[in-house]
Scaffold this motif. Structure first.
Motif, PDB file in Angstrom:
ATOM      1  N   ARG A 181       9.375   9.543  13.190  1.00 52.36           N
ATOM      2  CA  ARG A 181       8.449  10.596  12.788  1.00 52.36           C
ATOM      3  C   ARG A 181       9.177  11.651  11.965  1.00 52.36           C
ATOM      4  O   ARG A 181      10.386  11.812  12.054  1.00 52.36           O
ATOM      5  CB  ARG A 181       7.808  11.220  14.027  1.00 52.36           C
ATOM      6  CG  ARG A 181       7.043  10.220  14.867  1.00 52.36           C
ATOM      7  CD  ARG A 181       6.850  10.683  16.300  1.00 52.36           C
ATOM      8  NE  ARG A 181       5.807  11.688  16.394  1.00 52.36           N
ATOM      9  CZ  ARG A 181       5.954  12.863  16.997  1.00 52.36           C
ATOM     10  NH1 ARG A 181       7.124  13.193  17.538  1.00 52.36           N
ATOM     11  NH2 ARG A 181       4.941  13.710  17.062  1.00 52.36           N
ATOM     12  N   ASP A 214      -6.570   8.948  12.364  1.00 54.20           N
ATOM     13  CA  ASP A 214      -5.986   7.606  12.262  1.00 54.20           C
ATOM     14  C   ASP A 214      -4.559   7.540  12.783  1.00 54.20           C
ATOM     15  O   ASP A 214      -3.962   6.453  12.795  1.00 54.20           O
ATOM     16  CB  ASP A 214      -6.016   7.132  10.798  1.00 54.20           C
ATOM     17  CG  ASP A 214      -7.441   6.951  10.281  1.00 54.20           C
ATOM     18  OD1 ASP A 214      -8.365   6.821  11.110  1.00 54.20           O
ATOM     19  OD2 ASP A 214      -7.618   6.946   9.041  1.00 54.20           O
ATOM     20  N   GLY A 215      -4.017   8.687  13.182  1.00 58.17           N
ATOM     21  CA  GLY A 215      -2.668   8.690  13.739  1.00 58.17           C
ATOM     22  C   GLY A 215      -1.555   8.653  12.707  1.00 58.17           C
ATOM     23  O   GLY A 215      -0.388   8.476  13.066  1.00 58.17           O
ATOM     24  N   ILE A 216      -1.894   8.816  11.435  1.00 58.12           N
ATOM     25  CA  ILE A 216      -0.857   8.851  10.399  1.00 58.12           C
ATOM     26  C   ILE A 216      -0.173  10.214  10.399  1.00 58.12           C
ATOM     27  O   ILE A 216       1.034  10.323  10.204  1.00 58.12           O
ATOM     28  CB  ILE A 216      -1.468   8.528   9.025  1.00 58.12           C
ATOM     29  CG1 ILE A 216      -2.007   7.091   9.029  1.00 58.12           C
ATOM     30  CG2 ILE A 216      -0.437   8.711   7.910  1.00 58.12           C
ATOM     31  CD1 ILE A 216      -2.758   6.724   7.778  1.00 58.12           C
ATOM     32  N   VAL A 227       3.537  10.908  11.418  1.00 58.46           N
ATOM     33  CA  VAL A 227       3.769   9.978  12.519  1.00 58.46           C
ATOM     34  C   VAL A 227       4.078   8.588  11.996  1.00 58.46           C
ATOM     35  O   VAL A 227       4.907   7.864  12.552  1.00 58.46           O
ATOM     36  CB  VAL A 227       2.540   9.938  13.456  1.00 58.46           C
ATOM     37  CG1 VAL A 227       2.765   8.965  14.607  1.00 58.46           C
ATOM     38  CG2 VAL A 227       2.241  11.339  13.997  1.00 58.46           C
ATOM     39  N   GLN A 228       3.410   8.196  10.913  1.00 57.82           N
ATOM     40  CA  GLN A 228       3.595   6.865  10.335  1.00 57.82           C
ATOM     41  C   GLN A 228       3.987   7.005   8.862  1.00 57.82           C
ATOM     42  O   GLN A 228       3.144   6.882   7.966  1.00 57.82           O
ATOM     43  CB  GLN A 228       2.308   6.048  10.462  1.00 57.82           C
ATOM     44  CG  GLN A 228       1.830   5.849  11.889  1.00 57.82           C
ATOM     45  CD  GLN A 228       0.581   5.002  11.962  1.00 57.82           C
ATOM     46  OE1 GLN A 228       0.471   3.953  11.322  1.00 57.82           O
ATOM     47  NE2 GLN A 228      -0.394   5.454  12.744  1.00 57.82           N
ATOM     48  N   PRO A 229       5.271   7.257   8.581  1.00 53.50           N
ATOM     49  CA  PRO A 229       5.707   7.457   7.194  1.00 53.50           C
ATOM     50  C   PRO A 229       5.404   6.276   6.275  1.00 53.50           C
ATOM     51  O   PRO A 229       5.060   6.475   5.110  1.00 53.50           O
ATOM     52  CB  PRO A 229       7.218   7.679   7.330  1.00 53.50           C
ATOM     53  CG  PRO A 229       7.401   8.189   8.718  1.00 53.50           C
ATOM     54  CD  PRO A 229       6.373   7.475   9.539  1.00 53.50           C
ATOM     55  N   ASP A 230       5.528   5.055   6.791  1.00 49.94           N
ATOM     56  CA  ASP A 230       5.262   3.887   5.956  1.00 49.94           C
ATOM     57  C   ASP A 230       3.796   3.837   5.530  1.00 49.94           C
ATOM     58  O   ASP A 230       3.480   3.526   4.366  1.00 49.94           O
ATOM     59  CB  ASP A 230       5.652   2.608   6.680  1.00 49.94           C
ATOM     60  CG  ASP A 230       7.163   2.455   6.841  1.00 49.94           C
ATOM     61  OD1 ASP A 230       7.898   3.139   6.100  1.00 49.94           O
ATOM     62  OD2 ASP A 230       7.591   1.667   7.700  1.00 49.94           O
ATOM     63  N   GLU A 231       2.900   4.115   6.454  1.00 49.99           N
ATOM     64  CA  GLU A 231       1.475   4.130   6.123  1.00 49.99           C
ATOM     65  C   GLU A 231       1.171   5.223   5.098  1.00 49.99           C
ATOM     66  O   GLU A 231       0.386   5.017   4.167  1.00 49.99           O
ATOM     67  CB  GLU A 231       0.651   4.353   7.392  1.00 49.99           C
ATOM     68  CG  GLU A 231       0.683   3.198   8.376  1.00 49.99           C
ATOM     69  CD  GLU A 231      -0.037   1.972   7.830  1.00 49.99           C
ATOM     70  OE1 GLU A 231      -0.955   2.137   6.992  1.00 49.99           O
ATOM     71  OE2 GLU A 231       0.319   0.858   8.230  1.00 49.99           O
ATOM     72  N   ASP A 234       2.336   4.075   1.690  1.00 56.10           N
ATOM     73  CA  ASP A 234       1.434   3.087   1.099  1.00 56.10           C
ATOM     74  C   ASP A 234       0.183   3.763   0.518  1.00 56.10           C
ATOM     75  O   ASP A 234      -0.288   3.385  -0.559  1.00 56.10           O
ATOM     76  CB  ASP A 234       1.031   2.051   2.152  1.00 56.10           C
ATOM     77  CG  ASP A 234       2.179   1.134   2.540  1.00 56.10           C
ATOM     78  OD1 ASP A 234       3.166   1.088   1.783  1.00 56.10           O
ATOM     79  OD2 ASP A 234       2.084   0.489   3.594  1.00 56.10           O
TER      80      ASP A 234
END
Length: 238
Positions: A181, A214-216, A227-231, A234
């Motif tokens: 994170r 969405d938890g990103i 929380v979700q750097p890759d998402e 993208d």
């Protein structure tokens, strides 16, 4: 408006085409000669380097710290344009033209800079034409960034543009947290994100809420957490 909270900066999320990124390395001999001719300058938190509309006399190299570039809109509200970290060149266009500064630059964290006057730059460049070639590379990169931003305005969804804004902030402000994170340890408003994304504040608010749902994105107190750097990366890609 962004409010500073901590003195440390770590560049953590490398997002490619998401906004202002660290400049490509300048050959060490050229960088050494440029920095030797430059004058050191320190900024305190919230101290202004220059205002939009000021006359441009040279450029600055940010050695340590973080600054923000902002403008004041017609409604009197500040619009955040970019956050710049160590290694950034600031105001380099004024080396080439005589136009006034296009944005206000102020320190988000204590900063150490070097100022290179226009006269010093041309004296060095005339003695070493390689300096001109490196300057052209920097200007070409700025043009590419502008082109990508224009493409994003027309082809990337509001959610994608908001993601690009968060990714750009993470490049300059992000602090790593367990589990991959990334914390943004400054108070960032929806107006800040809307200004960077080039969307209405209401639209930015909806996109941010979707990212949170969405938890990103997440929250840690009053700060945002990626929380979700890759998402996020993208979503930010053109």
């Amino acid at each position: 408006m962004l409010q500073n909270t901590r003195p440390r900066v770590t560049q953590t999320v490398r997002t490619g085409r998401t906004g202002r990124t660290a400049p490509p390395p300048v050959p060490r001999p050229i960088l050494r000669s440029l920095l030797t001719a430059a004058r050191p300058l320190d900024l305190k938190v919230r101290e202004v380097l220059f205002h939009a509309g000021d006359a441009g006399e040279g450029c600055y190299y940010l050695r340590e710290g973080v600054v923000k570039a902002a403008v004041v809109a017609k409604d009197g509200q500040e619009r955040l344009l970019a956050v710049l970290g160590p290694g950034s060149l600031i105001g380099e266009l004024s080396l080439i033209d005589d136009a006034p500064r296009s944005a206000t630059i102020s320190a988000l964290k204590p900063c150490r800079l070097l100022h290179l006057s226009k006269s010093s730059f041309f004296r060095l460049a005339d003695a070493n034409p390689q300096v001109y070639r490196e300057a052209l590379k920097i200007l070409a990169r700025r043009l590419r960034e502008t082109n990508e931003s224009m493409v994003a305005q027309g082809t990337v969804t509001v959610a994608g543009r908001v993601a690009r804004a968060f990714a750009s902030l993470a490049e300059g402000l992000g602090e790593p947290r367990p589990g991959g994170r990334v914390l943004l340890p400054n108070k960032i408003t929806q107006t800040d994100i809307a200004g960077m994304a080039g969307v209405a504040r209401e639209n930015a608010s909806r996109a941010i809420n979707d990212l949170l749902r969405d938890g990103i994105l997440g929250r840690e107190g009053s700060f945002y957490v990626i929380v979700q750097p890759d998402e996020l990366r993208d979503m930010a890609e053109i």
